[in-house]
Design an enzyme around this catalytic site. Structure first.
Site, PDB file in Angstrom:
ATOM      1  N   ASP A   9      -4.003  11.099   3.275  1.00 29.38           N
ATOM      2  CA  ASP A   9      -3.643  10.545   5.037  1.00 29.38           C
ATOM      3  C   ASP A   9      -2.648  10.338   5.121  1.00 29.38           C
ATOM      4  OD1 ASP A   9      -2.739   8.456   2.689  1.00 29.38           O
ATOM      5  OD2 ASP A   9      -3.777   6.870   3.451  1.00 29.38           O
ATOM      6  N   ASN A  49      -6.515  -5.034   1.578  1.00 28.67           N
ATOM      7  CA  ASN A  49      -7.833  -4.794   2.288  1.00 28.67           C
ATOM      8  C   ASN A  49      -9.223  -4.941   1.337  1.00 28.67           C
ATOM      9  OD1 ASN A  49      -7.478  -2.722   3.598  1.00 28.67           O
ATOM     10  ND2 ASN A  49      -7.744  -3.143   5.536  1.00 28.67           N
ATOM     11  N   HIS A 105      -8.917  -0.926   1.571  1.00 27.96           N
ATOM     12  CA  HIS A 105      -8.657   0.430   1.275  1.00 27.96           C
ATOM     13  C   HIS A 105      -8.523   1.668   0.885  1.00 27.96           C
ATOM     14  CE1 HIS A 105      -4.743   0.480   4.304  1.00 27.96           C
ATOM     15  NE2 HIS A 105      -4.483   0.511   2.525  1.00 27.96           N
TER      16      HIS A 105
HETATM   17  C1  GLP Z   1      -1.643   2.638   2.715  1.00 26.72           C
HETATM   18  C2  GLP Z   1      -2.090   3.982   2.582  1.00 26.72           C
HETATM   19  C3  GLP Z   1      -2.950   3.952   1.634  1.00 26.72           C
HETATM   20  C4  GLP Z   1      -2.111   3.165   0.446  1.00 26.72           C
HETATM   21  C5  GLP Z   1      -2.926   2.100   0.295  1.00 26.72           C
HETATM   22  C6  GLP Z   1      -1.529   1.107  -0.563  1.00 26.72           C
HETATM   23  O1  GLP Z   1      -2.147   1.841   4.056  1.00 26.72           O
HETATM   24  N1  GLP Z   1      -2.649   4.244   3.206  1.00 26.72           N
HETATM   25  O2  GLP Z   1      -2.913   5.433   1.089  1.00 26.72           O
HETATM   26  O3  GLP Z   1      -3.010   4.359  -1.046  1.00 26.72           O
HETATM   27  O4  GLP Z   1      -2.126   1.404   1.780  1.00 26.72           O
HETATM   28  O5  GLP Z   1      -0.272   0.809  -0.516  1.00 26.72           O
HETATM   29  P1  GLP Z   1       0.649   0.616  -1.850  1.00 26.72           P
HETATM   30  O6  GLP Z   1       0.561   1.831  -2.280  1.00 26.72           O
HETATM   31  O7  GLP Z   1       2.079   0.835  -1.250  1.00 26.72           O
HETATM   32  O8  GLP Z   1       0.350  -1.185  -1.913  1.00 26.72           O
END
Ligand code: GLP
Length: 240
Positions: free
Chosen positions: A67, A136, A138
């Protein structure tokens, strides 16, 4: 769904690497996908060491990024492309056979979306999809309310994502959208690995693993994936 609870971040990163390594041993010409964010840093560091010392071969493997923040290019600290360049591509002594890294600053983002989708179509299905999880629920930028049937798409950022994005970069970047691999492509992956560490992830990990399957918690769809691992440190697993 297989849940692996690790004593700490280090062990979580080793466990994830081991699964990636086994897959690449079985299918050396396969397509792998890694995310940006904080969580995968340890796994990616270990992946780089394993490749550089010859333990993992990538010369026939393909890589696609998960992404990106729409509007951010490779020179912006905090973009997924910046992160992957610094943590993965620069320290690697060897190259993947093919790579596709989403350019969030592409002049024509729709064309970029299409090219990403085509790349996955050409080399996929993905053999190993490594994922983090947002607060959330995602995965990638498959935000709450996502249509599970989508492939690569461009999507508005959720309020939760906007709240936390300041940890990656200066919020002077007024970002509104993300571009991401879709749930359909993730569900087609041979192996999915979700890594999560820290007590702040405990609640959402519980909802994803033990709550109902709903697009309000996008990661919950992985309960239906035949070969999905949640690799967690003890604190992220503390609500299970
Ligand atoms: C981000 C990205 C994701 C990532 C997630 C968790 O916003 N869109 O690809 O895996 O949120 O991020 P983190 O590993 O910094 O907690």
């Amino acid at each position: 769904m297989k849940v692996i609870v690790c004593k700490d971040y280090e062990e979580m990163s080793w466990q994830a690497l081991e699964i990636i390594k086994q897959e690449l041993l079985k299918r050396p010409d396969s397509l792998v996908s890694f995310p940006g964010g904080d969580t995968p840093l340890g796994t990616i560091k270990k992946f780089v060491s394993a490749v550089n010392c010859g333990d993992i071969k990538i010369d026939r493997a393909k890589f696609v990024s998960l992404d990106e923040w729409v509007g951010l290019g490779k020179e912006v600290y905090g973009s997924c492309q910046y992160f992957l360049n610094e943590s993965l591509f620069k320290p690697l002594k060897y190259s993947f056979a093919e790579t596709f890294i989403i350019n969030g600053a592409a002049d024509d983002i729709e064309q970029e979306r299409e090219a990403h989708e085509k790349f996955v179509e050409k080399y996929g299905p993905i053999a190993v999809s490594l994922l983090g999880i947002g607060l959330n629920g995602h995965i990638g930028f498959n935000e709450d309310g996502v249509d599970f049937s989508l492939n690569t798409h461009i999507t508005p950022l959720s309020e939760k994502t906007k709240e936390v994005m300041g940890k990656y970069f200066n919020t002077e970047h007024k970002l509104t959208h993300g571009i991401t691999l879709g749930i359909n492509q993730i569900m087609e992956a041979n192996v999915v690995i979700v890594i999560a560490n820290g007590s702040h992830k405990a609640q959402i990990v519980r909802e994803a693993l033990q709550g109902e399957v709903t697009n309000r918690v996008p990661a919950s769809i992985l309960q239906n994936h035949p070969n999905c691992y949640f690799v967690l440190d003890q604190t992220a697993a503390s609500n299970l």
